[in-house]
Design an enzyme around this catalytic site. Structure first.
Site, PDB file in Angstrom:
ATOM      1  N   LYS A   1      -4.276   8.194   4.732  1.00 20.55           N
ATOM      2  CA  LYS A   1      -3.002   7.761   4.159  1.00 20.55           C
ATOM      3  C   LYS A   1      -2.998   7.880   2.636  1.00 20.55           C
ATOM      4  O   LYS A   1      -1.926   8.006   2.027  1.00 20.55           O
ATOM      5  CB  LYS A   1      -2.705   6.326   4.590  1.00 20.55           C
TER       6      LYS A   1
ATOM      7  N   GLY B   1      -8.896   8.278  10.313  1.00 19.75           N
ATOM      8  CA  GLY B   1      -8.207   7.002  10.320  1.00 19.75           C
ATOM      9  C   GLY B   1      -7.367   6.848   9.057  1.00 19.75           C
ATOM     10  O   GLY B   1      -6.973   7.830   8.424  1.00 19.75           O
ATOM     11  N   SER B   2      -7.133   5.609   8.668  1.00 17.22           N
ATOM     12  CA  SER B   2      -6.144   5.342   7.619  1.00 17.22           C
ATOM     13  C   SER B   2      -6.578   5.734   6.221  1.00 17.22           C
ATOM     14  O   SER B   2      -5.770   5.646   5.281  1.00 17.22           O
ATOM     15  CB  SER B   2      -5.766   3.858   7.639  1.00 17.22           C
ATOM     16  N   THR B   3      -7.820   6.151   6.012  1.00 17.12           N
ATOM     17  CA  THR B   3      -8.171   6.682   4.689  1.00 17.12           C
ATOM     18  C   THR B   3      -7.359   7.939   4.386  1.00 17.12           C
ATOM     19  O   THR B   3      -7.143   8.277   3.220  1.00 17.12           O
ATOM     20  CB  THR B   3      -9.680   6.989   4.594  1.00 17.12           C
TER      21      THR B   3
END
Length: 733
Positions: free
Chosen positions: A306, A302-304
């Site tokens: 990013k 997921g967005s970790t």
């Protein structure tokens, strides 16, 4: 006639003499034969004599102890006992009344009186009172001994004991006896380090008289026992306990499919805590999950992810946070990427704002138009090393899977979808963000020491495995991640007194190859560090499919924050990291539902109880006095409205009714009453307790608690109701 008679006498005398001479030479020959050969009828006389007069005793060795980084034993050998009942009436101390003995032993051993009476009524010299009387603790043995039941005795053994129960159980593992009766490790470090932990019993041989007493020259032969090596881990018992308690609370409230959490020292790579749910107690091995998800489960982060795309773009000099882009949807000739709010976006915003809002469109543009796919792949594999295992020194690390063929896979990987990596890989990569660009290899085993001579058999030191970014880049990334917490998707992680920098994550899940739907069918996570300007702790928490009532996008952060926040805050306070007064002022309003407990020692329990209840806390006062002498939770602990607080005063304390309490509340109660770490069976809330309600509690007592879920309790009540109805019907018939 007389001459003939004398002649016969002489002949008889000669024959008799010859017989005596023959016997004499036979005896002399036998004597010399025995002396020469040392054998009689094939039996070695010297060996037989040695066995008859030589006694042999075993000198027990202990399996190696496993310690935390402060030398606290977290896996050790302790004495255990098997209860035996002597039944032979020829023996002075024998069981005289089986039924009476059974009634006394039943509540302690957890066995029915009828079963115990049956065992103690058999025709045998003695019987073991198993299974309840097998391998009991020293305290339980003392409790039985105090009953002074004639005919009850104990056999001493050694058993493996894990004093903190479900503490880091997937790391430690457990032991069991193999087919040859040799105790070996079957999981975790107990298995992987078995050759170091294995013990070898010694022996003592000496000569004695027929009563067993040593002779003046006993000719002792001693074979010293060889104890297993001591293993020292990087885990910190206090921080691990913060984590275990927080995860227990969330498990009870949200019933997730699984959870995983890691705490690391980013300066060294030392893992200070690691845990998973479902967990298990290695003392009883109630195992439903054998997987250490923190290292053995690869999934879309997921967005970790990013964080690492952002760092690469900053390092390459292509990121300008003030540049603007159109959020919502990012389209190319072959791909279409939407932001998490169904593609609505937030209009035209800056890239810094895109980071705070976790915009997929922003990171797709960064990956394709600014950084470039080739450079992104270089960072993913060569610099962040997401394509290879970290090499952490505990067993079970899984491989990752980088999906980077089609354009949509490359775009999705940039914002954390499609590609699957492990939590420990994220921790290793994040050390570079927290540690001035230096990426540290994670490790759990600190050293292995020979207990017999103190020699260090193996040791591990902090290891820099790469420098994927510069110190300036790491600082810039932390500043942006700090803004995520203060003004973006990470507001739930804004701690009072500490600047947290981090990134939320929401990972998609698949079932039978299809994307799962539903607002809670995700893995919600947070990867954060604090203090932001010079991180001392790095924490990752992921929760898989919690039961969420709120369908809002941010709702998944709530259960994650209930693990991350107490672990990070408790860990920093424990490490004596001074809170930032500015942050305290900024976050006071935002954390109005939280309360930091004062030190109440010496204060009036009546006044403190009144004040805490005004703030929405559940307070229970224990003791006969008015002045508070201890409290749980400890001073400076952050608690939420509605949490249980125990205040202890002077004098005797009577055990309260624990029915309905959670595991964490029982642990707090045990802490304030100076009990040993409670023993739990089952999951859910307290249904039975070993120390009766209203009885005076003694420090150091053992509390055994049975937990049941509300559903189990309801089923039991329904079953009991059905049984009562059946009994009534039988009586009426």
């Amino acid at each position: 006639m007389i001459e003939k008679k004398n002649s016969n006498i002489n002949k008889g005398a000669v024959i008799l003499s010859l017989i005596f001479v023959l016997l004499f030479f036979l005896l002399i020959g036998r004597f010399f034969y025995l002396g020469w050969t040392g054998q009689a009828e094939g039996v070695n006389l010297e060996k037989m004599a040695e066995e008859q007069w030589t006694k042999k005793a075993s000198l027990d060795a202990n399996r190696g102890t496993i310690y935390d980084r402060n030398g606290k034993a977290i896996a050790e050998d302790i004495p255990s006992y098997t209860v035996i009942a002597i039944l032979n009436e020829d023996y002075k101390n024998h069981i005289k009344d089986p039924a009476e003995a059974a009634s006394k032993l039943s509540p302690i051993l957890g066995m029915s009186e009828s079963r115990l009476t049956d065992l103690m009524s058999r025709e045998a010299f003695q019987v073991e009172l198993g299974p309840g009387g097998s391998k009991i603790s020293h305290s339980k043995m003392e409790e039985i001994k105090a009953l002074e039941i004639s005919g009850i005795d104990f056999q001493r053994h050694t058993k493996r004991y894990y004093p903190n129960q479900d503490f880091a159980s997937h790391i430690l593992g457990y032991t069991s006896n193999n087919e040859e009766g040799v105790r070996t490790g079957l999981m975790g470090l107990e298995k992987s380090l078995d050759k170091y932990l294995q013990e070898e019993d010694g022996s003592l041989k000496y000569q004695s008289d027929r009563y067993g007493y040593k002779l003046p020259d006993p000719k002792e032969v001693i074979k010293e026992p060889k104890h297993g090596a001591s293993v020292y881990l990087t885990l910190d018992e206090k921080i691990q306990l913060f984590m275990e308690q927080a995860m227990n609370n969330v498990e009870e409230e949200y019933h997730p499919k699984r959870m995983m959490a890691i705490v690391a020292d980013p300066k060294t790579g030392r893992i200070l805590a690691m845990s998973n749910r479902p967990s298990f107690n290695p003392n009883i091995r109630d195992i439903t999950n054998y997987t250490n998800f923190s290292i053995s489960s690869a999934f879309e982060p997921g967005s970790t992810m990013k964080i690492f795309t952002l760092a690469a773009a900053i390092e390459e000099g292509v990121y300008n946070g003030n540049d603007q882009f159109k959020s919502g949807v990012y389209k190319t000739e072959y791909s279409r990427v939407r932001d998490h709010n169904n593609g609505e976006g937030w209009g035209t915003i800056t890239y810094d704002e895109g980071v705070r809002r976790s915009s997929n469109a922003a990171f797709s543009k960064i990956a394709k138009e600014q950084l470039g796919f080739e450079k992104l792949q270089e960072y993913l594999t060569n610099r962040w090393e997401f394509d290879q295992k970290t090499g952490i020194n505990i067993p079970g690390e899984a491989d990752s899977k980088i999906q980077f063929n089609r354009e949509i896979e490359k775009l999705a990987t940039a914002f954390g979808q499609g590609t699957a990596i492990t939590p420990i890989q994220q921790i290793q990569a994040a050390t570079a963000i927290a540690n001035g660009g230096k990426m540290m290899k994670p490790f759990v085993i600190d050293k292995i020491v020979d207990k017999n001579n103190g020699e260090v058999l193996k040791s591990y030191e902090p290891e820099v495995v790469g420098s994927p970014i510069s110190a300036d880049t790491s600082k810039h990334v932390r500043e942006l991640l700090r803004s995520v917490v203060t003004d973006g998707t990470g507001k739930n992680y804004n701690l009072e007194g500490y600047d947290v920098a981090g990134k939320t994550g929401t990972a998609q899940l698949y079932e039978n190859g299809a994307l799962m739907s539903g607002h809670d069918n995700y893995i919600f996570s947070f990867l954060g560090m604090a203090p932001a300007d010079d991180p001392k702790l790095l924490v990752y928490v992921a929760i898989d499919r919690p039961d969420l009532d709120d369908e809002a996008y941010e709702s998944g952060s709530v259960p994650v924050s209930k693990v991350f926040n107490p672990v990070m805050q408790g860990g920093l306070q424990y490490l004596n990291i001074t809170p930032d007064e500015t942050t305290v002022e900024e976050t006071t309003e935002k954390t109005s539902n939280n309360l930091q407990l004062e030190d109440f020692e010496g204060q009036s329990s009546i006044e403190v109880k009144k004040e805490l209840e005004k703030k929405g806390m559940n307070v229970q006062v224990l003791g006969e006095g008015d002045r508070i002498i201890s409290q749980a939770p400890y001073a400076d602990t952050m608690i939420l409205q509605g949490e249980q607080v125990f205040l202890r005063t002077e004098g005797n304390v009577k055990m309260p009714d624990l029915t309905g309490m959670s595991r964490s509340e029982v642990l707090r109660l045990a802490q304030v009453l100076d009990l040993k770490t409670p023993e739990f069976t089952g999951n859910g809330f307290v249904s039975l307790q070993s120390i009766k309600k209203g009885s005076v509690v003694k420090a150091g007592s053992v509390l055994v608690v049975e937990l049941k879920s509300p559903q189990e309790g309801l089923q039991q009540e329904e079953q009991e109701s059905e049984n009562d109805s059946e009994e009534e019907e039988i009586r009426n018939n």
